[in-house]
Design an enzyme around this catalytic site. Sequence first.
Site, PDB file in Angstrom:
ATOM      1  N   LYS A  60      34.864  11.752  44.149  1.00  0.00           N
ATOM      2  CA  LYS A  60      35.750  11.848  43.009  1.00  0.00           C
ATOM      3  C   LYS A  60      37.225  11.960  43.410  1.00  0.00           C
ATOM      4  O   LYS A  60      38.065  11.198  42.926  1.00  0.00           O
ATOM      5  CB  LYS A  60      35.326  13.091  42.220  1.00  0.00           C
ATOM      6  N   GLU A  89      38.747  17.271  36.899  1.00  0.00           N
ATOM      7  CA  GLU A  89      37.856  18.318  36.357  1.00  0.00           C
ATOM      8  C   GLU A  89      38.032  18.473  34.854  1.00  0.00           C
ATOM      9  O   GLU A  89      38.180  19.582  34.340  1.00  0.00           O
ATOM     10  CB  GLU A  89      38.144  19.670  37.024  1.00  0.00           C
ATOM     11  N   GLN A 119      28.728  19.614  35.527  1.00  0.00           N
ATOM     12  CA  GLN A 119      29.308  20.672  36.354  1.00  0.00           C
ATOM     13  C   GLN A 119      30.256  21.556  35.556  1.00  0.00           C
ATOM     14  O   GLN A 119      31.114  22.227  36.117  1.00  0.00           O
ATOM     15  CB  GLN A 119      30.045  20.074  37.552  1.00  0.00           C
ATOM     16  N   ARG A 172      25.634  21.575  46.464  1.00  0.00           N
ATOM     17  CA  ARG A 172      26.571  21.924  47.544  1.00  0.00           C
ATOM     18  C   ARG A 172      25.962  21.605  48.901  1.00  0.00           C
ATOM     19  O   ARG A 172      26.659  21.514  49.905  1.00  0.00           O
ATOM     20  CB  ARG A 172      26.921  23.429  47.535  1.00  0.00           C
TER      21      ARG A 172
END
Length: 735
Positions: free
Chosen positions: A35, A220, A254, A610
């Site tokens: 991203k 984000e 997320q 992660r």
Amino acid sequence: MTQHPLLEQLNDKQRAAVSAPERHMLVLAGAGSGKTRVLVHRIAWLLQEFHLSPYSVMAVTFTNKAAAEMRGRVEELVGSSTRAMWIGTFHGLAHRLLRAHYMDVDLPQNFQILDSDDQQRMLKRIMRSMNLDEKRWSPKQAQWFINAKKDEGLRAHHLDGHDFNERTYKEIYDAYQVACDRAGLVDFAELLLRAHELLRDNRIVREHYQRRFRHILVDEFQDTNAIQYAWVKLLSGGGGDHENYVTIVGDDDQSIYGWRGAKIENIHQFTRDYPSVETIRLEQNYRSTNTILSAANSVIANNNDRLGKELWTDGSHGEPIDLYAAYNELDEARYIASQIESWHEKGNALQDVALLYRSNAQSRVLEEALLHARIPYRIYGGLRFFDRQEVKDALAYLRLLANRNDDAALERVINTPTRGIGARTLEIIRDGARQRGTSLWDAAKQLASEKVLTGRAANAVLAFTDLIQQLEDETGEYSLGRQVDTVIKSSGLMAMYQAEKGEKAETRVENLKELVNACDNFDQLDNEQPEDMTPLNAFLAHAALESGEEQADEYQDAVQLMTLHSAKGLEFPLVFMCGVEEGLFPSQQSLDEAGRLAEERRLCYVGMTRAMQKLVITYAEQRRVYGQEKLHRASRFIAEIPPENLHHVRMQSRSRPADDFAGTQQSYGRFHSGASHEAFAESGYQLGQRVRHSKFGEGTVLNYEGSGPQSRIQVNFDDLGSKWLVVAYARLERC
DNA sequence: CGTTATGTACTTTTT
DNA sequence: GTACATAACG
């Protein structure tokens, strides 16, 4: 075919996003899909291919870290300065707008920023002066209320105050805002709100920026709240006569900050407000193994209302996810420590390991186990440099130098170190300020000269105001570092902390010295603040907006401990997700409120993704929570992982002799409560062992008591919770 | 004014 | 269980 250098090493989707024509774009970027890379390359593309000036690009992030990384990578890519480009956090950019147009928003030129700690103290004072029942109204709740309203773009007068609760909060909000305005103080939410109002109400300013920013990119985006979205929309001229191009990047899966006002719906709303938007999905993951991804995918698939996205990788299958069912939190911690040890023995770095947990309280037991195993570790999420008490004290003096009306700063240091200005005197000054409608500083001076304050108190107050005045006169021309150094020494702050003893006081003194260093290094040229800002004001704003990265010994190879929330955006070869139990994760609170469970699941998804090579999930059947033993079942999230991706690790420690963990014997003894290892050995059962009962189903052995035919065994059944059974009658089967 | 004792609350975090 | 805050005390 020769490829443009900016498009090399990008996949088709990434390339499409980077080289798209000028248009609105929505990039749905899954975890680990590159991203930031796309964002950075897109900006470089705009500059090089569309020959856009850096001046007409704005890129917004949520954290300073992300902003710094983005700027660094863009500069690296385009090989020239990006100073003219507005890259920063929402708060940082809003602050910049307010500094440039302070007159248009009725702020003094030297306005200061209130961090949340300052804000809470301020509210506490105000609520006290309102004589509210302290049992019923807490500053914390009021702070939460006010910030939530500001995040929605609401002022006190917008609230109708139908019920008593809201009416009271409205009054507090009102009084608080009056106090802030008088003192020239702006809290974090206020930065956004006021910058929004500036753009909304001032056509000249709005059009200026709308002409300027041809491209606005927001990272984000799933974390934006209402005011941030409104902000972007205004700047882009959304729907208006002068439309700029907006690119938003985000991942609805997320979104983990709903509890602080973030609205995933903003992504949906964006597609409605910008109908010409093109949506690009980045679903190829470059981070994790196939096993980890398919597990994460099947967990998140249990959520509704997703925009739809499935991560895939052409990488290896990888190892299965280890699942360890500990019998309590000590066992869990010890298991993790032992696994880290063997990872380390294989020649792997400790800094490649992360321990993720739902709540900070869980770190203690883990720390103890790591300490015991002599594994170095580092915890994220402690107090940051500029948030430390002693640093804030010193900054408060500086704030007073910059702005005498800064009531919050004055309250903090008027008697720090003690100089004979007690609670009573302060009360008189507060009253005086309230009656006259002035700042505390002015009231203090007036009351002393009008002899309202008596001899000793008046002297003390005058000594303080003289000190501040004298400090300004003396240090006004100094360099920032020298000024701070002088202030710390002349105010007596340094002497005060030097006089204290203990390790804590020593680090405080160190921190004060470090603050002088920080000032010396603070190069105003490095910070794109408006030129007419004094170095002092620039530094104070810097301190408030970027509370300072935790400066830990980055050189030491250490395991990283952090909450799942703070792990977002990071990646580690080996990840342990600990305490994956019903009631902890998902947390108890989240089960009571609608919609919260989905966010917990997203948090789980964030945690799992992660991991690059190996993921280990652990939970404890029994755990002390707030000093009370609680029995827990494995989290529902574990059941949502396909069984073929899971490897159930068997309890290992029982087969070893007890002296294997001599150092922790004490703490384990507490748990055993009478059950000796011999008794266990004799019984044929082991702690943590899985057993099956004909009526109660499967469960885990938690405890054992007595010996011979009278002995009893405690089993935590998956469906029923824990029960004590007489071994002779229970007819348990091992499984 | 500074120290000690009791009470209370307590996911998650950035700015 | 513990940290943190306020209350009571010296």
